[in-house]
Write a protein that holds these residues in place. Structure first.
Motif, PDB file in Angstrom:
ATOM      1  N   LEU A  66      49.658  58.200  44.680  1.00 50.76           N
ATOM      2  CA  LEU A  66      49.753  58.369  43.110  1.00 50.76           C
ATOM      3  C   LEU A  66      48.392  58.648  42.617  1.00 50.76           C
ATOM      4  CD1 LEU A  66      51.603  54.769  42.387  1.00 50.76           C
ATOM      5  CD2 LEU A  66      52.565  57.272  42.407  1.00 50.76           C
ATOM      6  N   SER A  67      47.494  58.585  43.305  1.00 48.83           N
ATOM      7  CA  SER A  67      45.993  58.875  42.607  1.00 48.83           C
ATOM      8  C   SER A  67      45.727  60.375  42.730  1.00 48.83           C
ATOM      9  CB  SER A  67      44.736  58.182  43.428  1.00 48.83           C
ATOM     10  OG  SER A  67      45.077  56.964  43.496  1.00 48.83           O
ATOM     11  N   LEU A  68      44.853  61.150  41.791  1.00 46.01           N
ATOM     12  CA  LEU A  68      44.483  62.253  42.014  1.00 46.01           C
ATOM     13  C   LEU A  68      43.614  62.689  43.186  1.00 46.01           C
ATOM     14  CD1 LEU A  68      43.109  62.715  38.294  1.00 46.01           C
ATOM     15  CD2 LEU A  68      45.000  63.930  39.463  1.00 46.01           C
TER      16      LEU A  68
ATOM     17  N   SER B 280      44.171  59.272  27.097  1.00 40.18           N
ATOM     18  CA  SER B 280      43.591  60.677  27.318  1.00 40.18           C
ATOM     19  C   SER B 280      43.963  61.415  28.858  1.00 40.18           C
ATOM     20  CB  SER B 280      42.160  60.601  27.263  1.00 40.18           C
ATOM     21  OG  SER B 280      41.630  59.755  28.243  1.00 40.18           O
ATOM     22  N   HIS B 281      43.750  60.410  29.637  1.00 37.58           N
ATOM     23  CA  HIS B 281      44.093  61.116  30.993  1.00 37.58           C
ATOM     24  C   HIS B 281      45.693  61.469  31.289  1.00 37.58           C
ATOM     25  CE1 HIS B 281      40.322  60.534  33.400  1.00 37.58           C
ATOM     26  NE2 HIS B 281      40.291  59.462  32.806  1.00 37.58           N
ATOM     27  N   ARG B 282      46.485  60.615  30.465  1.00 36.92           N
ATOM     28  CA  ARG B 282      47.987  60.908  30.371  1.00 36.92           C
ATOM     29  C   ARG B 282      48.201  62.241  29.672  1.00 36.92           C
ATOM     30  NH1 ARG B 282      52.693  56.789  28.533  1.00 36.92           N
ATOM     31  NH2 ARG B 282      54.600  58.140  28.759  1.00 36.92           N
TER      32      ARG B 282
ATOM     33  N   PHE C 286      40.413  50.838  27.688  1.00 37.86           N
ATOM     34  CA  PHE C 286      41.040  51.202  28.882  1.00 37.86           C
ATOM     35  C   PHE C 286      42.157  52.048  28.648  1.00 37.86           C
ATOM     36  CE2 PHE C 286      44.424  49.926  32.073  1.00 37.86           C
ATOM     37  CZ  PHE C 286      43.735  50.456  33.372  1.00 37.86           C
ATOM     38  N   LEU C 287      43.125  51.461  27.871  1.00 35.44           N
ATOM     39  CA  LEU C 287      44.323  52.229  27.355  1.00 35.44           C
ATOM     40  C   LEU C 287      43.885  53.440  26.675  1.00 35.44           C
ATOM     41  CD1 LEU C 287      46.324  49.051  26.149  1.00 35.44           C
ATOM     42  CD2 LEU C 287      46.542  50.506  28.324  1.00 35.44           C
ATOM     43  N   ARG C 288      42.679  53.543  25.835  1.00 34.40           N
ATOM     44  CA  ARG C 288      42.524  54.734  25.174  1.00 34.40           C
ATOM     45  C   ARG C 288      42.120  55.894  26.418  1.00 34.40           C
ATOM     46  NH1 ARG C 288      39.547  51.815  21.236  1.00 34.40           N
ATOM     47  NH2 ARG C 288      37.536  52.358  22.420  1.00 34.40           N
TER      48      ARG C 288
ATOM     49  N   ASP D 180      43.311  56.686  36.962  1.00 36.04           N
ATOM     50  CA  ASP D 180      42.040  57.384  36.507  1.00 36.04           C
ATOM     51  C   ASP D 180      41.320  56.705  35.498  1.00 36.04           C
ATOM     52  OD1 ASP D 180      43.019  59.361  38.466  1.00 36.04           O
ATOM     53  OD2 ASP D 180      44.097  60.687  37.090  1.00 36.04           O
ATOM     54  N   ALA D 181      42.005  56.379  34.684  1.00 34.51           N
ATOM     55  CA  ALA D 181      41.440  55.316  33.540  1.00 34.51           C
ATOM     56  C   ALA D 181      40.388  54.253  34.035  1.00 34.51           C
ATOM     57  CB  ALA D 181      42.296  54.598  32.672  1.00 34.51           C
TER      58      ALA D 181
END
Length: 399
Positions: free
Chosen positions: A30-32, A396-398, A390-392, A339-340
């Motif tokens: 699942l990771s980049l 942004s990564h989403r 963390f959610l911000r 990623d976050a």
């Protein structure tokens, strides 16, 4: 329920709030490409604050910890004596059993326990939960190595009840109870439920085996001492690297007869190693240092869980947690959350939570939270504030 033939099973479709089935390899996928395990480990080591888990130790740090224990001046073990014997006696005393046998892996220890049950009862069927360690993480070793088969008392994401054991259609040699049931969310039965299921198993002529890899942290919820818990079973497996922070290793505890059988089969399975003193000394250190701290971790887990549920769209299971570990869901893709977590660690030196996995619900990911010593410093306000950051980052990564 009918006996289960390994390899023919289908993944269970359960509530996403209770279960999300993914193996470790899938989790890594699942990771980049640049969000690797090595990079995450390095980032976690550099963090000043850690919410979930503990800072990974280097090999030098582990050796230094063994040196600080003062045990390195003795002779090493030779095929299971010396420090191995000391550890076995320590575990048997803690668990209140006649004997305990050290194994290099828990998978090996559990296969010996199930084989023993089949040999002693003459019945090669094992009652095990489909989310149990034998089914999910051991590649059905009980079937491939010992010719055993399983039957599932229930598919509900919790340990089986006494009624479900009584209702088994097939005679079984061993009933396995995993304490806690990790892949259902680290859930435990109540004490009365555990005593009832143990009695029900014996009433149908089956042995009771506790998969107690994490039994150490089950004591507060069950409200009874380790020896009282293990008295409900005919055999108990414990892990030394899960929770206790050992290098590796496990023990199988029970009667002297079981121990004698286990030593023979440990050798046959290739577990009679020439020397195992690093793992053994780290296990003894874990019993000395980590075991007394576990109740504090369990007591703090509800504070962490409640604070996490206040995050937008978050869900926790179980609530309150039964141990110091539980599952958390957030309405974001797993990759964005992983990623976050990495970005927060590298840029702010704060480790929140990683290891996110996709679930059956698109855009909803799950991870396991471990409340250990570093988390004791976190207040509910700290979790809310860092969780918002963390959610911000996840949003942004989403995007």
């Amino acid at each position: 329920m009918a006996a289960h033939v390994p390899g023919t099973e289908r993944h269970l479709t359960l509530s996403p709030w209770c279960f999300a089935h993914t193996d470790q390899a899938a989790c890594e996928d699942l990771s980049l490409s640049d969000n690797t395990p090595q990079r995450r480990t390095a980032a976690m080591r550099s963090c000043d604050r850690i919410l979930s888990g503990v800072r990974p130790a280097t090999m030098r740090e582990r050796l230094a910890a063994l040196d600080a224990s003062g045990d390195l001046d003795g002779l090493p073990d030779f095929y299971g004596d010396g420090p191995v014997t000391a550890l076995e006696e320590r575990v048997a005393d803690l668990l209140g059993t006649e004997a305990a046998v050290f194994f290099p892996t828990g998978t090996m220890a559990q296969q010996v326990a199930l084989r023993y049950g089949a040999d002693r009862t003459g019945n090669r069927t094992v009652a095990v939960h489909p989310l149990g360690h034998q089914e999910v993480h051991e590649r059905h070793a009980y079937a491939h190595l010992s010719g055993l088969r399983s039957t599932w008392p229930t598919t509900v994401p919790r340990n089986p009840t006494a009624d479900e054991i009584t209702a088994l259609a097939d005679p079984v040699g061993t009933v396995v109870i995993e304490l806690p049931l990790r892949d259902a969310g680290f859930v435990l039965p109540s004490w009365s439920e555990l005593t009832a299921v143990s009695a029900a198993a014996r009433a149908i002529g089956a042995r009771v085996h506790f998969d107690g890899a994490r039994i150490w942290e089950s004591v507060p919820h069950l409200g009874h001492a380790l020896s009282e818990i293990t008295a409900l079973a005919d055999s108990t497996y414990v892990s030394f690297y899960k929770t206790l922070g050992g290098i590796s290793g496990a023990a199988l505890a029970g009667t002297a007869e079981l121990a004698a059988y286990a030593r023979v089969w440990r050798h046959r399975y290739g577990g009679m190693l020439f020397q195992q003193w690093p793992a053994v000394l780290s296990a003894l250190a874990g019993l000395d240092r980590e075991l007394p701290r576990i109740p504090d971790h369990v007591r703090h887990a509800p504070t962490v869980a409640t604070a996490l549920t206040a995050l937008p769209g978050a869900r926790v299971h179980p609530q309150p947690p039964h141990t110091h570990q539980f599952r958390l869901w957030l309405p974001h893709p797993a990759q964005a959350l992983n990623d976050a977590a990495l970005a927060l660690a590298e840029e702010e030196k704060v480790w929140f939570a990683a290891g996110w996995r996709e679930t059956d619900v698109p855009g909803l990911a799950m991870t396991e939270i471990t409340v250990a010593a570093p988390a004791l410093e976190w207040t509910a306000e700290d979790i809310a504030e860092v969780g918002e950051r963390f959610l911000r980052r996840a949003a942004s990564h989403r995007g």
